[in-house]
Design an enzyme around this catalytic site. Structure first.
Site, mmCIF file in Angstrom:
data_model
loop_
_atom_site.group_PDB
_atom_site.id
_atom_site.type_symbol
_atom_site.label_atom_id
_atom_site.label_comp_id
_atom_site.label_asym_id
_atom_site.label_seq_id
_atom_site.Cartn_x
_atom_site.Cartn_y
_atom_site.Cartn_z
ATOM 1 N N GLU A 105 34.875 31.079 52.082
ATOM 2 C CA GLU A 105 34.456 32.165 51.180
ATOM 3 C C GLU A 105 32.974 32.116 50.839
ATOM 4 O OE1 GLU A 105 37.069 32.104 47.744
ATOM 5 O OE2 GLU A 105 38.808 32.717 48.937
ATOM 6 N N ARG A 157 32.728 28.867 47.219
ATOM 7 C CA ARG A 157 31.947 30.080 47.466
ATOM 8 C C ARG A 157 30.446 29.830 47.618
ATOM 9 N NH1 ARG A 157 36.455 31.808 44.949
ATOM 10 N NH2 ARG A 157 35.704 31.336 42.866
ATOM 11 N N THR A 201 35.885 26.438 42.349
ATOM 12 C CA THR A 201 35.747 27.120 43.636
ATOM 13 C C THR A 201 34.472 27.957 43.694
ATOM 14 O OG1 THR A 201 37.020 29.007 42.821
ATOM 15 C CG2 THR A 201 38.245 27.286 43.985
ATOM 16 N N ASN A 295 42.109 35.356 33.147
ATOM 17 C CA ASN A 295 43.358 35.817 32.557
ATOM 18 C C ASN A 295 43.938 34.790 31.595
ATOM 19 O OD1 ASN A 295 43.832 34.613 35.425
ATOM 20 N ND2 ASN A 295 45.707 34.161 34.288
ATOM 21 N N ASP A 340 47.555 39.022 34.461
ATOM 22 C CA ASP A 340 46.597 38.269 35.288
ATOM 23 C C ASP A 340 45.378 39.129 35.633
ATOM 24 O OD1 ASP A 340 45.402 36.277 36.787
ATOM 25 O OD2 ASP A 340 46.706 36.511 38.527
ATOM 26 N N MET A 689 50.349 18.162 48.566
ATOM 27 C CA MET A 689 51.684 18.628 48.193
ATOM 28 C C MET A 689 52.115 17.916 46.917
ATOM 29 S SD MET A 689 54.633 20.251 48.786
ATOM 30 C CE MET A 689 56.215 20.046 47.939
#
Ligand code: CA
Length: 719
Positions: A105, A157, A201, A295, A340, A689
């Site tokens: 991104e 980003r 991010t 949100n 959201d 995970m």
């Protein structure tokens, strides 16, 4: 359009949930070369990126010094060597394979002939911008067991540059200052409590000698904030808390104390949210830092705040004093957020003639579907108009600044269909502005109505998602023949996604390009009368800025989300874009989409480059071998239900991730053998995970396994 797009439309129940999921690598990430130490010293800094350079970045046509190119974040380049007349002659100057397969991104930055960009898991690379030769690489060596905290993939980003340093926010919450010449670490701070599900991010921004970064985590349960650090030392300068904490602990400052008057209940237990994970923008003249906030956590206003109060400063544009982080003004785009509806989407500054008077404005197209223009000195609302199909509000009252909510907007335990859904009508994908056309080039997602319903018996479950909205409802909604939801209400006449040329003065689109897919990448505007944009189909396109005519497209093979950039070296204009599919769309998105998968690559084009362009090859799906399973309908139904509630966000609709992770239906027999250990004992913690032993029983894991195997058998039957 290519066939693979039909797949995007087949995921109706989840296509609207695209931009918030996370998750783990099914396979270990390829090793990154040249980490950290022993960097080759090749990059040279002979003109420093200081406050003056950043303030004048708009006029520096040859470089790309900050995330949105300049402090207005207009993503407009004055370069016109590449223009509408010759863009079809673009060819490849060089490419650089990133070695990562998850979402890419980043906006690359360009300074003094060096291009700086990031990969998934927050590693940074510096390349010679003329040749693509790697100058240095920095891997922050993230413990990948934290990957589950990233709602929307382990993306990044981009970096910020200031003086002799490059700054990167790391997915695990660290902010690191690197030596711009060598990639060596100068300082490092942990910006979050690692025991809470925070991530970074977004790209840091530099304002007045401070490097500023926020965080994500509202889906899992956290309290959002934005922090400014001294760019030279990493010492904390100030922190803006988006939402209040537990009043019993006392309030950090008067802004938080005021915000607390708009809350009710025990919101601090889940966290309240508001996480500002993307947009930060600075006006050096007004000395204000503007931040878009996120949100609520959980999503449901009823569960979060007893259905009472506006819940400041959720879903807001907030102007902060750059000296101390105090609130100068705020505008809440979605009071009492329930859907959201973040307002973290890219902010843009401009000076526009409003009713004949030139005003300093700030613009945003947040998730909620309205395009806002505000006076950035006062915070006064100038206009707010729907840029997509919206059913939660019939409009924004310009007097009060408040939305006029519709009857279906608020939901209880029964499903209510609302547009937009949680992925929003626009997400993080940057927009651009061309001052000559006066148009904002906005990547939108028209989506479909989303089936919101409140989770019955909601309790805070640390270590998992905590949105207070029933995930299972997303599996059960019937599809129309074209793969979209059967809508409960609302006009759904638009295409799944579109590029809008939005006129902020006329308050309507001047032209629209419809796409048969949701995710269309960030945009770049240039003085060559061009708009550049990549798409989920792996195509990089260029349109005329004034009319929206398609003048160039090239197949790069892998889905594109990142915005292109442009720069000039030795009299030649270059165009660069990172390619790589992922994000929440890649995790939860379309099934059977091997065509999207492929290694990340930074492509750079120029006039006279190689026009024999070889797209990145998608990954092939493996041959299947039969595995016995229990086909008791009750067991399969339980498996589908649990999958929808606990697995789907990361592993995708229909048991199959759309891009970044492995398709579970194709898992090796040995993987099925240890599924209990993977799900309930944390056996794949190193891949991100989470251990769900507390939340999924042995019986439920067996049911999910049998349901996945039934899907596998179905695949084999048609192979
Ligand atoms: Ca969110």
């Amino acid at each position: 359009m290519k066939n693979r797009f039909s797949m995007l439309q087949k995921v109706g129940p989840v296509a609207v949930l695209m931009l918030f999921s996370a998750c783990y690598s099914e396979t270990e990430t390829p090793a990154v070369v040249d980490t950290n130490a022993e960097q080759a010293v090749v990059a040279t800094i002979d003109a420093v990126v200081d406050d003056t350079a950043l303030s004048g970045a708009a006029d520096d046509a040859s470089q790309w010094l900050t995330y949105g190119r300049d402090y207005h974040e207009s993503r407009f380049s004055p370069l016109d060597q590449i223009n509408a007349a010759n863009v079809s002659e673009l060819g490849v100057a060089w490419t650089f394979d990133t070695g990562e397969y998850r979402g890419h991104e980043a906006t690359p930055l360009v300074h003094n002939g060096v291009i700086y960009a990031t990969r998934p898991w927050s590693s940074v690379f510096a390349l010679d911008a003329r040749t693509g030769e790697q100058l240095w690489n920095f891997d922050p060596l993230v413990d990948k067991s934290m990957g589950w905290k990233a709602c929307c993939d382990v993306v990044n980003r981009g970096v910020a540059i200031y003086e002799d340093k490059v700054f990167v926010g790391v997915i695990d919450g660290r902010l690191i200052a690197l030596d711009a010449e060598t990639g060596g670490v100068i300082w490092e701070v942990m910006t979050v409590d690692p025991d809470r599900p925070y991530t970074i991010t977004g790209a840091p921004r530099v304002a007045d000698g401070k490097v500023i970064i926020g965080n994500g985590g509202a889906e899992l349960g956290s309290r959002g904030y934005l922090t400014a650090y001294d760019a030279n030392t990493g010492a904390e300068a100030w922190r803006f808390w988006v939402v209040p904490g537990n009043p019993a602990d006392g309030f950090e400052n008067a802004d938080v104390e005021f915000a607390a008057t708009t809350w009710s209940g025990n919101w601090w237990e889940v966290g309240g949210g508001g996480n500002s994970w993307d947009s930060i923008i600075y006006d050096p003249e007004l000395r204000l830092v503007y931040v878009g906030t996120g949100n609520g956590s959980p999503w449901s206003h009823e569960l979060r705040s007893n259905g009472e109060g506006d819940n400041l400063y959720l879903s807001s544009i907030v102007a902060l004093d750059v000296d101390d982080g105090s609130v100068d003004w705020y505008y809440q785009t979605t009071p009492a957020d329930n859907w959201d509806y973040t307002a973290v989407q890219p902010l843009m500054l401009a000076d526009l003639p409003i009713n004949g008077v030139l005003r300093k404005v700030i613009m945003q197209a947040p998730k909620n579907g309205f395009f806002y223009v505000l006076d950035r000195e006062s915070g006064d609302l100038i206009s707010a108009d729907p840029y997509a199909e919206v059913t939660w509000a019939s409009g924004i009252d310009l007097e009060s600044g408040r939305p006029i909510e519709t009857a279906q907007a608020r939901y209880d335990n029964a499903i209510s269909f609302v547009m937009p859904g949680p992925s929003g009508a626009h997400n993080w994908h940057p927009m651009s502005f061309n001052p000559a056309t006066g148009l904002v080039y906005l990547p939108t997602m028209q989506g479909t109505s989303f089936p919101y319903s409140m989770e019955e018996g909601f309790v805070h479950k640390p270590g998992t998602w905590n949105i207070g909205v029933t995930m299972g409802s997303m599996v059960d909604v019937p599809l129309r023949p074209d793969g979209l939801y059967t809508p409960g209400t609302g006009p759904e006449t638009r295409s799944p996604g579109a590029l809008l040329a939005w006129d902020p003065l006329a308050r309507e689109p001047r032209w629209v390009v419809d796409y048969p897919f949701n995710i269309n990448g960030g945009t770049l505007a240039t003085a060559g009368n061009l708009v550049f944009q990549g798409g989920a189909d792996g195509m990089l396109r260029s349109f005329t800025a004034d009319a929206g005519d398609l003048v160039w497209e090239v197949d790069l093979g892998v889905g594109i989300m990142a915005p292109p950039v442009t720069y000039e070296l030795d009299g030649k204009q270059y165009l660069s874009v990172l390619v790589g599919w992922g994000g929440s769309a890649g995790l939860i998105g379309p099934s059977d989409s091997g065509a999207y998968k492929g290694e990340g690559r930074l492509w750079t084009f120029t006039l006279g480059g190689d026009r024999n362009i070889e797209p990145v090859q998608g990954q092939e799906l493996p041959e299947l071998t039969a595995i016995d399973f229990n086909d008791d309908p009750e067991i399969l139904a339980l498996g589908e239900d649990i999958y929808g509630k606990r697995c789907m966000i990361c592993h995708g609709a229909g048991g199959a991730s759309g891009g970044s992770l492995a398709d579970l239906r194709y898992a090796a027999p040995a993987t099925y053998d240890i599924m209990q250990n993977i799900v309930r004992d944390g056996a794949y913690g190193g891949r991100g995970m989470p251990n769900l032993g507390e939340w999924i029983s042995v019986e439920e894991v067996e049911a999910v396994k049998n349901w996945l195997l039934s899907l596998r058998a179905g695949l084999m039957a048609v192979q």
